[in-house]
Design a protein around this motif. Structure first.
Motif, PDB file in Angstrom:
ATOM      1  N   LYS A 137      -4.714  -6.028  -1.940  1.00 55.58           N
ATOM      2  CA  LYS A 137      -5.113  -4.819  -2.604  1.00 55.58           C
ATOM      3  C   LYS A 137      -6.648  -4.589  -3.421  1.00 55.58           C
ATOM      4  CE  LYS A 137      -2.954  -2.612  -6.623  1.00 55.58           C
ATOM      5  NZ  LYS A 137      -1.331  -1.851  -7.587  1.00 55.58           N
ATOM      6  N   TYR A 141      -5.848  -0.633   0.216  1.00 54.74           N
ATOM      7  CA  TYR A 141      -4.951  -2.378   1.125  1.00 54.74           C
ATOM      8  C   TYR A 141      -6.227  -1.981   2.375  1.00 54.74           C
ATOM      9  CZ  TYR A 141      -1.682  -0.503  -2.385  1.00 54.74           C
ATOM     10  OH  TYR A 141      -1.330  -0.639  -3.843  1.00 54.74           O
ATOM     11  N   THR A 172      -0.217  -8.380  -1.802  1.00 55.86           N
ATOM     12  CA  THR A 172       0.625  -8.018  -2.324  1.00 55.86           C
ATOM     13  C   THR A 172       1.300  -7.645  -0.901  1.00 55.86           C
ATOM     14  OG1 THR A 172       1.808  -5.323  -3.736  1.00 55.86           O
ATOM     15  CG2 THR A 172       0.084  -5.656  -2.338  1.00 55.86           C
ATOM     16  N   ARG A 173       3.049  -6.858  -1.301  1.00 56.58           N
ATOM     17  CA  ARG A 173       3.409  -6.175  -0.026  1.00 56.58           C
ATOM     18  C   ARG A 173       3.926  -4.629  -0.306  1.00 56.58           C
ATOM     19  NH1 ARG A 173       4.625 -11.124   3.077  1.00 56.58           N
ATOM     20  NH2 ARG A 173       4.694 -12.933   2.131  1.00 56.58           N
ATOM     21  N   LEU A 174       3.831  -4.730  -0.874  1.00 55.02           N
ATOM     22  CA  LEU A 174       4.224  -3.374  -1.582  1.00 55.02           C
ATOM     23  C   LEU A 174       2.601  -2.610  -1.419  1.00 55.02           C
ATOM     24  CD1 LEU A 174       6.202  -1.119  -2.600  1.00 55.02           C
ATOM     25  CD2 LEU A 174       5.693  -1.801  -5.128  1.00 55.02           C
ATOM     26  N   LEU A 175       2.931  -1.264  -0.816  1.00 52.75           N
ATOM     27  CA  LEU A 175       1.693  -0.624  -0.539  1.00 52.75           C
ATOM     28  C   LEU A 175       2.020   0.874  -1.511  1.00 52.75           C
ATOM     29  CD1 LEU A 175       1.266  -0.201   3.319  1.00 52.75           C
ATOM     30  CD2 LEU A 175      -0.242  -1.826   1.438  1.00 52.75           C
ATOM     31  N   GLU A 176       0.925   1.269  -2.613  1.00 54.15           N
ATOM     32  CA  GLU A 176       1.516   2.592  -3.371  1.00 54.15           C
ATOM     33  C   GLU A 176       0.469   2.818  -3.138  1.00 54.15           C
ATOM     34  OE1 GLU A 176       3.169   0.396  -7.102  1.00 54.15           O
ATOM     35  OE2 GLU A 176       1.782  -0.934  -6.993  1.00 54.15           O
ATOM     36  N   GLU A 184       6.810  -3.858   6.278  1.00 55.09           N
ATOM     37  CA  GLU A 184       6.733  -4.101   4.753  1.00 55.09           C
ATOM     38  C   GLU A 184       6.958  -5.793   4.917  1.00 55.09           C
ATOM     39  OE1 GLU A 184      11.299  -3.212   7.218  1.00 55.09           O
ATOM     40  OE2 GLU A 184       9.373  -2.276   7.250  1.00 55.09           O
ATOM     41  N   HIS A 185       7.289  -6.832   5.567  1.00 59.27           N
ATOM     42  CA  HIS A 185       7.948  -7.870   5.117  1.00 59.27           C
ATOM     43  C   HIS A 185       5.534  -8.976   4.891  1.00 59.27           C
ATOM     44  CE1 HIS A 185      11.318  -7.733   5.171  1.00 59.27           C
ATOM     45  NE2 HIS A 185      11.934  -6.512   6.407  1.00 59.27           N
TER      46      HIS A 185
END
Length: 141
Positions: free
Chosen positions: A111, A133, A123-127, A105-106
């Motif tokens: 993306k 990704y 990005t650091r957020l996987l959606e 997560e860090h």
């Protein structure tokens, strides 16, 4: 992208048959057990480095190299292609020595959006948004 693989059964001089080009290598243990996926700009040198005597490896790497029974390599056209292929294969297969116990997560990811004109973003957020990704990477620089 289609990658043609070369499979090695470990034995004397097997590693010397590997290409000196960029690509991805897969270490397997018991049949059907994928242990590790890595990438390199020089496949022969990188794979050989695992099996050098007195290589100063960590305990984890020493354990890995003793479990390896089969090596599969895929040549790529560049280091970037190798990086992207490695990332995709790790996410797809989740080999024991690549992902067990890691928390991402860090770490930054690339993306590639799924829009009509895709954008590339860090990005650091996987959606679950239909984007592709790539990563994780160690830093953004």
């Amino acid at each position: 992208m289609i990658f043609e693989g070369q499979v090695l059964q470990l034995g004397p001089d097997a590693i010397s048959t590997l290409p000196c080009s960029p690509g991805v290598y897969l270490f397997s243990g018991a049949p059907g057990e994928l242990l590790y996926i890595g990438k390199s700009v020089n496949l022969r040198d990188r794979v050989r480095s695992y099996f050098r005597k007195g290589g100063g490896h960590t305990r984890r790497t020493e354990r890995l190299k003793h479990e390896v029974q089969r090596i599969e390599v895929y040549q790529t056209g560049s280091e970037l292609e190798a990086l992207l292929l490695e990332s995709r294969l790790i996410k797809e297969h989740m080999p024991l020595y690549n992902v067990r116990g890691r928390r991402y997560e860090h770490y930054p990811f690339l993306k590639l959006t799924s829009e009509r004109y895709p954008r590339l973003q860090v990005t650091r957020l996987l959606e679950e948004d239909g984007a592709r990704y790539f990563g994780p990477f160690h830093s953004t620089s």
